[in-house]
Design a protein around this motif. Sequence first.
Motif, mmCIF file in Angstrom:
data_model
loop_
_atom_site.group_PDB
_atom_site.id
_atom_site.type_symbol
_atom_site.label_atom_id
_atom_site.label_comp_id
_atom_site.label_asym_id
_atom_site.label_seq_id
_atom_site.Cartn_x
_atom_site.Cartn_y
_atom_site.Cartn_z
ATOM 1 N N ARG A 299 9.435 7.006 -0.033
ATOM 2 C CA ARG A 299 9.255 7.186 1.410
ATOM 3 C C ARG A 299 7.959 7.943 1.699
ATOM 4 O O ARG A 299 7.197 7.595 2.602
ATOM 5 N N ALA A 300 7.721 9.004 0.935
ATOM 6 C CA ALA A 300 6.527 9.820 1.155
ATOM 7 C C ALA A 300 5.250 9.040 0.856
ATOM 8 O O ALA A 300 4.190 9.308 1.425
ATOM 9 N N THR B 260 15.963 1.151 -5.296
ATOM 10 C CA THR B 260 15.185 1.995 -4.386
ATOM 11 C C THR B 260 14.270 1.145 -3.513
ATOM 12 O O THR B 260 14.210 1.321 -2.289
ATOM 13 N N LEU B 261 13.560 0.212 -4.137
ATOM 14 C CA LEU B 261 12.671 -0.656 -3.368
ATOM 15 C C LEU B 261 13.461 -1.544 -2.415
ATOM 16 O O LEU B 261 13.038 -1.778 -1.276
ATOM 17 N N VAL C 72 3.125 -4.208 -1.580
ATOM 18 C CA VAL C 72 3.736 -2.885 -1.457
ATOM 19 C C VAL C 72 4.817 -2.700 -2.518
ATOM 20 O O VAL C 72 4.908 -1.657 -3.175
ATOM 21 N N ARG C 73 5.642 -3.718 -2.693
ATOM 22 C CA ARG C 73 6.707 -3.637 -3.696
ATOM 23 C C ARG C 73 6.117 -3.400 -5.086
ATOM 24 O O ARG C 73 6.603 -2.563 -5.845
ATOM 25 N N ARG C 74 5.054 -4.133 -5.408
ATOM 26 C CA ARG C 74 4.451 -3.997 -6.732
ATOM 27 C C ARG C 74 3.859 -2.605 -6.932
ATOM 28 O O ARG C 74 4.048 -1.971 -7.972
ATOM 29 N N ARG C 75 3.146 -2.118 -5.913
ATOM 30 C CA ARG C 75 2.488 -0.818 -6.050
ATOM 31 C C ARG C 75 3.488 0.335 -6.074
ATOM 32 O O ARG C 75 3.341 1.282 -6.848
ATOM 33 N N LEU C 76 4.488 0.243 -5.208
ATOM 34 C CA LEU C 76 5.507 1.294 -5.216
ATOM 35 C C LEU C 76 6.285 1.293 -6.530
ATOM 36 O O LEU C 76 6.621 2.349 -7.080
ATOM 37 N N GLY C 77 6.564 0.101 -7.033
ATOM 38 C CA GLY C 77 7.274 0.005 -8.303
ATOM 39 C C GLY C 77 6.476 0.627 -9.435
ATOM 40 O O GLY C 77 7.018 1.359 -10.270
#
Length: 226
Positions: A171-172, A206-207, A185-190
Amino acid sequence: MPTTPEGGRVTAITPQRRTPDRLNIFLDGAYAFSLSTALVADEGLAPQQELSAAGVAALLAADTFSKATDAAIRLLAVRPRSERELRDRLRRKEYTPDAIAAALEKVRGWGYLDDIEFARFWVAQREAHRPRGQRLLRYELAQKGVDGDVIIATIAEAEIDETAAALALARARLHTYRGLDPVVVRRRLGAFLARRGYGYDVIGPTLGTLLGELYDLNDGLAAGDH
């Protein structure tokens, strides 16, 4: 390696100008070595005293031990450390192996050196300030030389909620990806969560939760549309 001074008669004991807690020892009219003021007092060293070569070696060994112990205490005053970490720091300061071993035994006896308490401190600090997954915590503690059984017990004792921590971290981080394609976004956050030590069993849900809340699959990020 510096040579150990031969024995002789103590002809003078004078304070050092730059280090008031150390004294210069002169044997037979010439400077021989320096010792801490406390050690000189403890040993009752005084002018006109005869020192053998073995006596000089013993004094220098005791002085090195004292300096290594003081260095260990200063390092531990900054933060708790594992035994391996403290030993490595003292090695870098070039204390002798015997002095290091004696210093570690001393501070351990005082209760200042305890790998179990260090592991608890490390996990608590990470959870409070830089959350990460159990996998990365295990790696960090192993790098510090903490025993594997201690690591397992400490992490279990902490009852870390990886899912909640990963969700809070994601979230942050999400605002840095504003406007990007959801797949990106999914790839980078993962990848970000993986670097923080979370496994896919945590990253996937989480994603799914986060992107399900904040994305419209056609229009991109929908944060702020509530």
